[in-house]
Design an enzyme around this catalytic site. Sequence first.
Site, short mmCIF file in Angstrom:
data_model
loop_
_atom_site.label_atom_id
_atom_site.label_comp_id
_atom_site.label_asym_id
_atom_site.label_seq_id
_atom_site.Cartn_x
_atom_site.Cartn_y
_atom_site.Cartn_z
N CYS B 100 0.86 -1.18 0.00
CA CYS B 100 0.00 0.00 0.00
C CYS B 100 0.89 1.22 0.00
O CYS B 100 1.76 1.36 0.86
CB CYS B 100 -0.88 -0.01 1.24
SG CYS B 100 -1.81 1.51 1.47
N CYS B 104 -3.79 7.26 -1.64
CA CYS B 104 -5.09 7.27 -2.30
C CYS B 104 -6.19 7.88 -1.45
O CYS B 104 -7.05 8.59 -1.95
CB CYS B 104 -5.55 5.85 -2.63
SG CYS B 104 -4.35 4.88 -3.49
N THR B 191 -4.23 5.06 7.22
CA THR B 191 -3.14 4.64 6.35
C THR B 191 -2.28 5.83 5.96
O THR B 191 -2.78 6.84 5.46
CB THR B 191 -3.73 4.00 5.08
OG1 THR B 191 -4.61 2.96 5.47
CG2 THR B 191 -2.65 3.46 4.19
N GLU B 257 -0.08 2.02 9.36
CA GLU B 257 -1.43 2.25 9.87
C GLU B 257 -1.33 2.96 11.22
O GLU B 257 -0.50 2.58 12.05
CB GLU B 257 -2.19 0.93 10.04
CG GLU B 257 -2.36 0.15 8.76
CD GLU B 257 -3.35 0.77 7.78
OE1 GLU B 257 -4.17 1.61 8.21
OE2 GLU B 257 -3.30 0.42 6.59
N HIS B 292 -13.05 5.72 -3.45
CA HIS B 292 -12.04 4.91 -2.81
C HIS B 292 -12.23 3.43 -3.15
O HIS B 292 -11.25 2.70 -3.32
CB HIS B 292 -12.12 5.13 -1.29
CG HIS B 292 -10.83 4.83 -0.59
ND1 HIS B 292 -9.60 5.11 -1.13
CD2 HIS B 292 -10.57 4.24 0.61
CE1 HIS B 292 -8.65 4.73 -0.29
NE2 HIS B 292 -9.21 4.18 0.76
N TYR B 296 -9.48 0.73 -5.24
CA TYR B 296 -9.02 -0.62 -4.92
C TYR B 296 -8.90 -1.51 -6.16
O TYR B 296 -8.21 -2.53 -6.12
CB TYR B 296 -9.96 -1.27 -3.90
CG TYR B 296 -9.61 -0.91 -2.48
CD1 TYR B 296 -9.72 0.40 -2.03
CD2 TYR B 296 -9.16 -1.86 -1.58
CE1 TYR B 296 -9.38 0.73 -0.73
CE2 TYR B 296 -8.82 -1.53 -0.28
CZ TYR B 296 -8.94 -0.23 0.14
OH TYR B 296 -8.60 0.09 1.43
N CYS B 299 -4.94 -0.27 -6.99
CA CYS B 299 -3.79 -0.52 -6.10
C CYS B 299 -3.62 -1.99 -5.77
O CYS B 299 -2.52 -2.54 -5.86
CB CYS B 299 -3.92 0.32 -4.83
SG CYS B 299 -5.34 -0.07 -3.80
N GLU B 447 -6.73 -5.25 4.79
CA GLU B 447 -7.23 -3.98 4.25
C GLU B 447 -8.13 -4.20 3.04
O GLU B 447 -9.05 -3.42 2.78
CB GLU B 447 -6.04 -3.10 3.88
CG GLU B 447 -6.42 -1.68 3.53
CD GLU B 447 -5.22 -0.91 3.00
OE1 GLU B 447 -4.28 -0.66 3.78
OE2 GLU B 447 -5.20 -0.58 1.80
#
Lengths: 482, 482, 482, 482
Positions: B100, B104, B191, B257, B292, B296, B299, B447
């Site tokens: 990650c 984003c 994140t 995180e 968001h 996904y 990413c 996640e």
Amino acid sequence: MGLKTGREYIDSLRAWGLEAQVMGQAVRDLPGHPLISPSLRAVAATYDCAHDEATRALFRVVSPLADQEVNRFTHMHGSPEELISKVKMLRHCGGLTGCCFQRCAGMDAANAVFNTTFEIDRERGTEYHRRFRDFWAQVQRADQVAAGCMTDPKGDRSKRPTEQADLDLFLRVVERKSDGVIVRGAKLHQTGMVNSHQIIVLPTMSLRQGEEDFAVCFGLPTNAPGVHFIYGRQASDTRKLEGDGLDVGNPVFGGQEVMTVFDDVFVPQERIFLNGEVEFCGRLVERFAAYHRQSYGGCKVGVGDVLIGATALIARMNGVDRASHVRDKIVEMIHLNETLFACGLAAAALGRATPAGGCEADLLLANVCKLNVTRFPYEIARLATDVAGGLLGTMPPARALDDPVTGPYIRKYLAAAEGVEVVDRMKVLRLIENLVAGAGSVAYLIESVHGAGPPQAQRIMIGRQAGLEAKMARVRRLLKLS
Amino acid sequence: MGLKTGREYIDSLRAWGLEAQVMGQAVRDLPGHPLISPSLRAVAATYDCAHDEATRALFRVVSPLADQEVNRFTHMHGSPEELISKVKMLRHCGGLTGCCFQRCAGMDAANAVFNTTFEIDRERGTEYHRRFRDFWAQVQRADQVAAGCMTDPKGDRSKRPTEQADLDLFLRVVERKSDGVIVRGAKLHQTGMVNSHQIIVLPTMSLRQGEEDFAVCFGLPTNAPGVHFIYGRQASDTRKLEGDGLDVGNPVFGGQEVMTVFDDVFVPQERIFLNGEVEFCGRLVERFAAYHRQSYGGCKVGVGDVLIGATALIARMNGVDRASHVRDKIVEMIHLNETLFACGLAAAALGRATPAGGCEADLLLANVCKLNVTRFPYEIARLATDVAGGLLGTMPPARALDDPVTGPYIRKYLAAAEGVEVVDRMKVLRLIENLVAGAGSVAYLIESVHGAGPPQAQRIMIGRQAGLEAKMARVRRLLKLS
Amino acid sequence: MGLKTGREYIDSLRAWGLEAQVMGQAVRDLPGHPLISPSLRAVAATYDCAHDEATRALFRVVSPLADQEVNRFTHMHGSPEELISKVKMLRHCGGLTGCCFQRCAGMDAANAVFNTTFEIDRERGTEYHRRFRDFWAQVQRADQVAAGCMTDPKGDRSKRPTEQADLDLFLRVVERKSDGVIVRGAKLHQTGMVNSHQIIVLPTMSLRQGEEDFAVCFGLPTNAPGVHFIYGRQASDTRKLEGDGLDVGNPVFGGQEVMTVFDDVFVPQERIFLNGEVEFCGRLVERFAAYHRQSYGGCKVGVGDVLIGATALIARMNGVDRASHVRDKIVEMIHLNETLFACGLAAAALGRATPAGGCEADLLLANVCKLNVTRFPYEIARLATDVAGGLLGTMPPARALDDPVTGPYIRKYLAAAEGVEVVDRMKVLRLIENLVAGAGSVAYLIESVHGAGPPQAQRIMIGRQAGLEAKMARVRRLLKLS
Amino acid sequence: MGLKTGREYIDSLRAWGLEAQVMGQAVRDLPGHPLISPSLRAVAATYDCAHDEATRALFRVVSPLADQEVNRFTHMHGSPEELISKVKMLRHCGGLTGCCFQRCAGMDAANAVFNTTFEIDRERGTEYHRRFRDFWAQVQRADQVAAGCMTDPKGDRSKRPTEQADLDLFLRVVERKSDGVIVRGAKLHQTGMVNSHQIIVLPTMSLRQGEEDFAVCFGLPTNAPGVHFIYGRQASDTRKLEGDGLDVGNPVFGGQEVMTVFDDVFVPQERIFLNGEVEFCGRLVERFAAYHRQSYGGCKVGVGDVLIGATALIARMNGVDRASHVRDKIVEMIHLNETLFACGLAAAALGRATPAGGCEADLLLANVCKLNVTRFPYEIARLATDVAGGLLGTMPPARALDDPVTGPYIRKYLAAAEGVEVVDRMKVLRLIENLVAGAGSVAYLIESVHGAGPPQAQRIMIGRQAGLEAKMARVRRLLKLS
């Protein structure tokens, strides 16, 4: 001598004097090492259960071999009922420890050797079975742990043993002497190895003519000269070194994986159970696989029980246990877990008597059992993760609880349903993390795929055992085909 | 000023002077801390890509807001094509870093605030949108990272914000002043938080009348007084502290995180983008979710590329890349991974122009995208584990390579296909371990389930957006129902 | 001349004078035959939609080829946007008819021939592209239906065309004449064949040197001499002959599958678009596959909409539409259905301009789309069956409604939620039955597996298109492998 | 009198004099009707197997009730071993007939009534058990078929029996007389009803105080006055009327579903086994469900064997049986099928002795078994469709074989691997079609979902039986929670 307690087992192991290479350092007091002690405690639980009133009957059985009551973990199963008891015992241990308790592979290997050596002797006039009985009666009487050692490194997997650049990539006899043999090689993925008193080495696969040197099966004490142990890493393993914080997830128990090297180790004649009879390797390997694949329908189900229990608990702590989608996910976890159990039981229920007087698990269903084990725990883990919430991957460390600034923040902001202690909630989350993405996932996920052989090994056996020709013949008859 | 390089970004962050509580200790030099530096390097990669010739065009775009070329990570997307570019950019970053890269959530939050504030202003005569444009143009010009902060602790999930035992369990305005507000609360699962210059705080869910204090959205520099950071743990995180050994898995990059506490933090009027207008919370939240959840599909697909590549590589190293079942498993991994990408692209392709001049992802397909992301990575990880082999869970530590006794054993016995360096093989295995059961699994698995909202959140949106009544009406017509 | 209406299309077909062998009998009035008329009505719907105000814009497009507005079903797509429109159009038709509407294969074949002939001409100096443009402009102007014919019988699938016992098992040129060729062979699984005015024949797979006779592509009117049609059976097909009872399930529309035999058929030079250039067969076949596999992300989604709508409706009729598990199942159906749509859209969104001025669907994502189509409809059908209830398999026939004894019993005992007409409920159940285990399942399930090629064909393409070497190279760089 | 042969059974049924409404017409010679005779032959096979040397031992068992050897289909199982034999017997029948053989529901209902009435009598001093023993001993001695009748129409599923607009939507006692009761209502989905001599009626669900009239259980001959049968439709059912062509798929056997109406039927006292004791309904229903859900782990597995055999056969006929992906798909089919068998066996292996001297299947595992049955057959059918090829949905009718024009075309172009008769290939394809999208799919797919209760019914039981609280307690102990 009666059956050992867990404490007696640990004492016996300490006296056994093993040494291993752990995280780059030679360690002599293995039972005292914090990376290793959780795995000893897991094995010790299998001893204590034979004394616990609630489980005593399940864990004890009279062995004709030693002519006395033994721990079922050292028993040569004699009937479908006893195979069912095995599965129940394994489920109980998994549910008690929440991890791999490391005593199955040896039990399953011993049963395979017991039954197969009988047949070799019968067909070849050898005396392997007698030797094994002697060896094993000793193990039973001393109530020892034996590690089943099967997986060779195998080097280039597209090549046979004799084609490897280094012949030692499959364990082999490098010298034959009048009183025994010298073996060289290694075994990978040895669960519970440095918690064991004895080793049972088996060949890793079916062998052919010309591969006689690799066709060797024997027993040996783990403290025999020339045997080296290299302790494997697991995800998050060093959390066990962090003291008594809750981040370890499973506060008591853990697993263990070892790479074992046999550097020109002498095996005395009396401990050799196969020596060059390549044509029996397949049978020996398949039988071990059948016993061991059936076992997965017990042990992983027990660990699944812990994960399901923890998931139900965190749902309640979060105040969502009544939400229909949460209940539905937990039911799905149960359903998958019980399907695995059903497969283990069924392979037992169709168990067949062997010429040696044992009982072997149904080969087809044992493989079906294990193939399901390579799948369902991932879905169970995914559902547990779903219900548990994102804290699984983001929660502050236990140490932050002690800090005067952050400790109060954590206690304030991780509060959930009324009456739930924040630290309890954190413990449950860490236990789930342990199983889905921590040290416990090595046994619950990775080993579920590869232990007792990878999925493709099961698929091959399923294809062979399914009686496909008979099914086709039946269709031909139904359709009256020309 | 031109766009920053990765190095300039790290320097800027160092100068920003953040402090965080890491593993129980206050840390001031965050960029220099070995637990944190991998996550900074991942963010830095998003900067360097805007300078790399091969990716420059994808990462740069002219923003009407700042009236200059900006990094696409700070862009307000204006068309379906730009949303497609976003997905491609995210896939590239995932594939580059194997983790990650943490930039984003801020981008997606900004786009949601940008579009929704315009509509609030239009309907309410507020000036949130103007404020946000000013704020964001600054972010663009300074090429900063903003963290999107949404998830409140929520306490007992069966209760509304005002019903909680502690009202602070949802972040809220505790005092309104002439020049701003004082907020109190926390945001979980942040994140990339301590890699960011700015924070965008949004409400965590739809709100109702009577919950106005919780309906607050604002921007703030991460170094604002009263903001506290507690660094979260990840599986195997401390391997990053073990030096330069290969056990870390991903040798360069990592995620991060954080739990962020707002202890009576002052937010100046100019940085407030929503303040009590409860009826717009749902729209804001859904829009952020749509952006968001679509992200996904980029990413995680990039990380999937790394896992697929590593799996194909280990298969080749093991000498099994030609085995049909191995090829089939890799094809399945690709298929699942590309299905996720397809969903991200499709949500972009059906993107709709907004009144503010932006473009929002299709709400239904963005949720479909994310719901698939909550599933397929688990199956991809399972297949990677299958192909990679049991060493994933049993391999000796890197340190054992240096030991004069065990080092040679490991090099001898972990040899595989000809020409493969044992250490290279170990690196690939550790990378896979990182993603399936190590630090990387936090982003790739946990996640994937919970980021941008858990599965049930997506299901609710899918149910709402599907036009079920219209489908029923169509059937009624086809069947000429009475 | 303007675009035809559905009625004009049917009239044109009647005038076309086709004859087919239907259920063992030669039939001349195909449009009037009750087994066939539903499939004509489905095609007619694609015509009427070009006149319906609500869909006119979606179904019409200006073709540079004919230099006029054409039905999009005859269009050579020129951009990603047009490919997206194609998917939307197909979804609309599926949702309108609840079945396969049979006009895609010809559209997709034409696009493949259009683009590939351009490249053959460029590389070989042939004039196939010019010929095809002439042919197709006529089709566009006359607003005709063309059937795409690809699948050869293939005989023993382990053998190449030239190795078959009967060379005709792959359609081939048996004689070359000055003004054309004579072809012999058959094409199986011809959807919509006897509803078509024209045939486009393509080779069934990649071919090699020595297989030139099989490398033939051409256009032909369906009423050409020597072409024979044998109408295929479908599950429950004869319910269409039972009169106007509701047991037919879909009261208006249906599909059609035909086996077409070419018994020494003459193809004039001007209609030949490939003749022996074996090296272009793979490209032609893959291109057709890409267009057609992408199409499945539209048409099957539309049928899925009908099944979802019917399932939601029966749930309401049964009084269970509020049950959380029912809602959850319907959400899952929607999710799967929209995932298919997403894949179709994404393959369009990444469409690439071709040298001929067309636009081709992304090859990787089109195959991913279709591979999902081979899976999800089964799960959607299973969930529909679950929600609908056991009556799907046990409900009395419509005729029993008319019986004075049984009619009242059925009306009494099949009553459900208040206000629901029993006959309406039966209609909905029969529609669901049609799709999950009746005539409609041929298109929704069997064709979803095999149409546009079986799953393995998609897997091979996915393996090839995935850029696996690049993914491995990326991992090598990340890990700095030696 | 010895056990009946299949022929004697059919004769006995003919003599029984039943009448049913079939396809809108009253039919008196049911055994002679071509729609019905296949289902009689399937039942007859269960008789013949008790005489066939190869299966005699499995199908015969000494019943203490009748004090003689009986067909196991009428046996009250007394041990886990006998429950295992039941599952094996059912698998054998499924594999022999390739369809539902319709004799399980009665067997399972009888076992439930046998065990539960004993407990009612013990607790209430009733004499239901004595009555049932008398009734059943007669059935055993006469070797009759009994149909288990459970599913009420249920009207609006959101309402209880007493809340329905029409009280008859749940079967009920409308009058109590000195010598018996009058019942009114209907039972849906009655498998094998008009092939049966006797009916056992059970309540459809748990009942509460105030619902006493619906709490009725009784036995009755199928030819009792006032009982009406309406024969249900199945997909492609009328192919059975087309003569001896191969399109029927299964040339010998078939299933049967009936709607049974009780129009004020008198039940004499001696045949009443429950009458108003609402508190026992749940136990009776759950027990029946457990027996019947376990049975599905046998019968459907046998049908699965046929589908797997047919799939392997068509693969060989097509020349693709050596292709690795085909072998892999067949292995997957076997794996899923054997998992179902394992669940059936396991529910037997954990069977528990009942107070009445019977043995009941494990409630949890029986439900797990059935829940898997609601899933795997769909995947098996999908894989069969994949391997079999598109001809499943497009193949010409058998009649076309006789046509002088089309017959030779079909024989020429449907030729496959050398030595395979085209007609044989067509037969295998039609058998597969029968099971995946034809008459056989009613039993193999739809009934697999709904027979013995729909999936949600199993989920509820699994949730209840899983011991979730105990699992949570175990976690509490492991974690030493406060």
